[in-house]
Scaffold this active site. Structure first.
Site, mmCIF file in Angstrom:
data_model
loop_
_atom_site.group_PDB
_atom_site.id
_atom_site.type_symbol
_atom_site.label_atom_id
_atom_site.label_comp_id
_atom_site.label_asym_id
_atom_site.label_seq_id
_atom_site.Cartn_x
_atom_site.Cartn_y
_atom_site.Cartn_z
ATOM 1 C CG ASP A 1 -6.037 5.439 -1.057
ATOM 2 O OD1 ASP A 1 -6.610 5.780 -2.245
ATOM 3 O OD2 ASP A 1 -5.728 6.388 -0.190
ATOM 4 C CG ASP B 1 -1.779 1.251 1.541
ATOM 5 O OD1 ASP B 1 -1.904 1.936 0.477
ATOM 6 O OD2 ASP B 1 -2.038 1.487 2.600
ATOM 7 C CG ASN C 1 4.462 6.608 6.567
ATOM 8 O OD1 ASN C 1 5.364 6.843 6.357
ATOM 9 N ND2 ASN C 1 3.487 7.370 7.279
ATOM 10 C CB THR C 2 5.430 2.648 1.037
ATOM 11 O OG1 THR C 2 5.124 3.548 -0.094
ATOM 12 C CG2 THR C 2 5.063 1.226 0.174
#
Length: 255
Positions: A109, A6, A11-12
């Site tokens: 997302d 994601d 952020n990942t």
């Protein structure tokens, strides 16, 4: 075994799932300059079980930063010997197609959160996601994403206050005991915390009034657990909603 990725604006998150269960999960800052090789070196240091790389058979990605996607694809093809399933790509099917204005690009997302929420809680939902933006996603009775709302994220709002007003300090999010602050920090804490509580309650109430029905409210994202302490704000909180949704989307495509 599945590697779910994601990639958000800030952020990942990388998660390894086995039999639909998350067995390990890591987070790093989203960086469009990080190469596939650098991702792999970082992941290799975190893999706890010997041979876990060889056990990964599928990779599914939700990415809202186009420049990051190329390097994630390189990671998958070079080190996991597969082409990732990318949410939002033409070849990726959703469990239930979104019903929005023609030509609208819905964030990957938000589509993934919709799939996860419907799988876990059924239809007729509002999903509130605390990310770089605070998003409100409406999930219809059949599991279709049918629209929502986007507001500035909390960290973005705090940074804007500090950057635009020279006299205001940088503060972290905190829940003040009183609405009326008696110093600058408490005033800022109150405005942010109670302001976002009011935002969430107000938008959710208006969505339900517009749809003329009661709906369950699901909280997700980094600050969902923090705001869940405010009674009555959410019916459920699931900070792994997006990762679960990636697995749901993979299932829909494999079937």
């Amino acid at each position: 075994m599945l590697l779910a990725i994601d990639a958000g604006n800030t952020n990942t998150v990388f998660a390894v799932l086995e039999e639909r269960e998350i067995i390990c999960k890591w987070r790093c800052a989203t960086d469009s300059d990080r190469t596939g090789d650098e991702y792999f070196v970082w992941l290799s240091a975190l893999f706890g079980r010997p041979g876990i790389r060889a056990e990964i058979r599928h990779v599914v990605v939700a990415c809202v930063v186009p420049r990051v996607l190329f390097n994630l694809k390189q990671l998958c093809e070079r080190y996991f010997n597969c082409s990732p399933l990318v949410v939002g790509a033409p070849q990726c099917r959703l469990p239930v197609p979104a019903r929005v204005d023609e030509g609208t690009n819905v964030g990957a997302d938000r589509l993934v959160n919709t799939a996860a929420a419907f799988d876990l809680y059924g239809g007729n939902l509002i999903v509130v996601d605390f990310g770089t933006a605070t998003t409100f996603d409406v999930v219809d009775r059949d599991g279709s994403y049918v629209g929502g709302a986007i507001a500035p994220g909390i960290d973005l709002s705090l940074k804007a206050l500090h950057d635009a007003a020279a006299a205001l300090p940088h503060v972290d999010i905190a829940r003040p005991e009183r609405v009326i602050g008696t110093n600058t920090q408490d005033c800022m804490h109150s405005g942010i915390y109670w302001g976002y509580v009011g935002l969430i309650q107000g938008i959710c109430e208006r969505i339900q009034a517009e749809r003329i029905q009661a709906m369950k409210v699901i909280g997700t994202g980094g600050l969902a657990s923090f705001f869940a302490k405010q009674d009555g704000l959410f019916d459920h909180v699931n900070t792994d909603l997006t990762i679960h949704g990636l697995e749901v989307v993979l299932r829909a495509n494999r079937s």
